[in-house]
Design an enzyme around this catalytic site. Structure first.
Site, PDB file in Angstrom:
ATOM      1  N   GLY A 211      -3.072   8.928  -1.500  1.00  0.00           N
ATOM      2  CA  GLY A 211      -1.846   8.207  -1.122  1.00  0.00           C
ATOM      3  C   GLY A 211      -0.752   8.452  -2.143  1.00  0.00           C
ATOM      4  O   GLY A 211      -0.841   9.378  -2.942  1.00  0.00           O
ATOM      5  N   ASN A 212       0.268   7.634  -2.115  1.00  0.00           N
ATOM      6  CA  ASN A 212       1.333   7.751  -3.126  1.00  0.00           C
ATOM      7  C   ASN A 212       1.970   6.382  -3.347  1.00  0.00           C
ATOM      8  O   ASN A 212       1.599   5.406  -2.712  1.00  0.00           O
ATOM      9  CB  ASN A 212       2.364   8.802  -2.700  1.00  0.00           C
ATOM     10  CG  ASN A 212       3.002   8.461  -1.379  1.00  0.00           C
ATOM     11  OD1 ASN A 212       3.730   7.476  -1.269  1.00  0.00           O
ATOM     12  ND2 ASN A 212       2.725   9.254  -0.350  1.00  0.00           N
ATOM     13  N   HIS A 213       2.938   6.342  -4.292  1.00  0.00           N
ATOM     14  CA  HIS A 213       3.491   5.049  -4.737  1.00  0.00           C
ATOM     15  C   HIS A 213       4.606   4.495  -3.853  1.00  0.00           C
ATOM     16  O   HIS A 213       5.218   3.497  -4.207  1.00  0.00           O
ATOM     17  CB  HIS A 213       4.032   5.180  -6.158  1.00  0.00           C
ATOM     18  CG  HIS A 213       2.970   5.413  -7.178  1.00  0.00           C
ATOM     19  ND1 HIS A 213       1.979   4.494  -7.426  1.00  0.00           N
ATOM     20  CD2 HIS A 213       2.721   6.464  -7.988  1.00  0.00           C
ATOM     21  CE1 HIS A 213       1.182   4.963  -8.362  1.00  0.00           C
ATOM     22  NE2 HIS A 213       1.601   6.169  -8.713  1.00  0.00           N
ATOM     23  N   ALA A 279       7.186   8.621   2.744  1.00  0.00           N
ATOM     24  CA  ALA A 279       6.647   9.629   1.808  1.00  0.00           C
ATOM     25  C   ALA A 279       5.301  10.061   2.385  1.00  0.00           C
ATOM     26  O   ALA A 279       4.274   9.421   2.158  1.00  0.00           O
ATOM     27  CB  ALA A 279       6.478   9.019   0.429  1.00  0.00           C
TER      28      ALA A 279
END
Ligand code: C5P
Length: 403
Positions: A211-213, A279
């Site tokens: 995943g990402n922030h 994102a």
């Protein structure tokens, strides 16, 4: 008639030498047709006499929670105002605003006000650039307060630099622009807007993911501003802690890029505008394990094979009708404008919102952002650091210009 006619303005004056400009500022407000009530901190009264401001504003000036045996109702004042303008705002008052301290009438009104709050800092250049002041500015922007940037020039200390309170005419312009925008809020009536937001989670096994922030905050701010302008929103939201609750924002929660693509494709046909703020993970594990992957005894390495995810924006870009607008986001660390431009034509965007990685307070998980809009032919429009809600307004203004 200008956009300040009939507006109720509370002017909060704090103890900076720039307080002397308050007399001109009140005159300009009154001339513009606004109703003005002045609040002063005790230290502000040492720079300019309350009698001057009472005479110019045609209202008594309030300097304390209690004046004699009369109590100043800060809640009532906060509800009365269409805008609270703190000018000059000292480093001290901004720190109190950022920290929720209300040991005087001005800060008490600030905390209880429901109206928009403008603050025009006025201080020496070293106080302005101090990290604590800058951090407080960011906090205030994050709360949705509107900064009227200090200007550069000679300061009372004799030093030359940034820190001078904006000229009263410039504060008037900021206020007028704000109220003018409010009057035209139905500018997206009848329009449907698709927004993708948040991260995607690509499963490795039932408990782990790539995943990402991304927080989804920028997408949520865009959705809120679209409905404030009378539009309807389909928000396709990746895994995010945010809650969105508005009858005109229809939320489809997704987890993976493939799910996001399916939802985005479903709503794109009905959309007049699509804003790709998500994102999206570029790759996903080729085979997500159905059971939790266990480490084997002595195992030192592990390889996860990844395959390319579809590009949601580019997929929509290929299907884009002539009268549809497609807007993308980009986060570039090298040659940002040139790379954004390339992406613009590759994905069929009308323009790209370029996020800054260099600015503290901008990007992932923050409530503030600093963006540059990149249009065809390398044309750019830069904006200062502001709340994501205000950034959303700038993006929607650019979209409306194309519409
Ligand atoms: O290529 P890059 O990831 O930098 O492009 C960013 C833009 O493309 C963003 O608007 C993002 O939402 C969109 N995007 C997408 N699907 C992907 C990758 C990016 O929609 N798989």
């Amino acid at each position: 008639m200008n956009s300040l006619t009939g507006k109720k303005i509370i002017l909060g004056i704090t103890g900076s030498i720039a307080a002397y400009k308050a007399a001109f500022f009140v005159r300009l407000l009154i001339k513009s047709g606004a109703e003005v009530k002045v609040l002063m901190t005790q230290s502000a009264t040492t720079f300019i006499a309350p009698l001057t401001l009472a005479t110019l504003s045609k209202n008594p000036v309030i300097t304390g929670i209690a004046d004699g045996d009369e109590w100043s109702n800060h809640v009532e004042l906060g509800l009365w105002a269409d805008a609270l303008v703190i000018a000059p705002a000292t480093a001290n008052t901004m720190a109190k605003m950022a920290g929720g301290i209300c040991d005087n009438i001005l800060n008490a009104v600030y905390l209880s006000a429901r109206c928009p709050v403008f603050f025009a800092p006025g201080m020496d250049l070293d106080m302005w650039v101090h990290p604590s002041t800058q951090e407080n500015v960011q906090k205030l922007l994050g709360y949705g307060n509107i900064l009227v940037e200090p200007e550069s020039g000679e300061l009372a200390s004799g030093l030359v630099g940034k820190g001078r309170m904006a000229e009263p005419e410039h504060i008037i312009t900021a206020l007028s622009d704000f109220f003018r925008k409010e009057e035209t809020t139905q500018s997206l009536a009848g329009k449907t807007v698709l927004i993708t937001a948040g991260p995607t989670y690509e499963p490795i096994d039932p408990v782990r993911f790539i995943g990402n922030h991304s927080s989804g905050k920028m997408g949520k701010a865009l959705a809120e501003k679209v409905v404030a302008r009378g539009g309807k929103v389909h928000l396709v939201l990746g895994p995010s802690k945010l809650t969105v609750d508005h009858p005109d924002i229809r939320v489809t929660k997704v987890s993976t890029a493939l799910e996001m693509l399916a939802a985005a494709e479903k709503y794109f046909a009905q959309a007049d505008i699509a804003i790709m703020a998500a994102a999206v993970a570029d790759f996903r594990p080729k085979n997500a394990a159905t059971e939790k992957i266990k480490k084997k005894a002595g195992q030192e390495e592990m390889t996860i094979e990844l395959v390319k995810n579809p590009d949601i924006a580019a997929t929509l870009g290929q299907k884009k009708r002539k009268n549809q607008i497609l807007v993308g986001f980009a986060l570039e660390t090298e040659n940002p404008v040139a790379n954004a431009s390339r992406k613009l034509s590759k994905k069929g965007f009308d323009f790209i919102v370029l996020n800054s990685l260099k600015d503290e307070g901008a990007g992932f998980n923050h409530d503030t952002n600093r963006v540059t809009l990149v249009f065809e032919g390398n044309k750019t429009k830069e904006f200062q650091l502001k709340s994501k809600l205000d950034v959303a307004d700038d993006i929607l203004d650019a979209i409306e210009q194309i519409l």
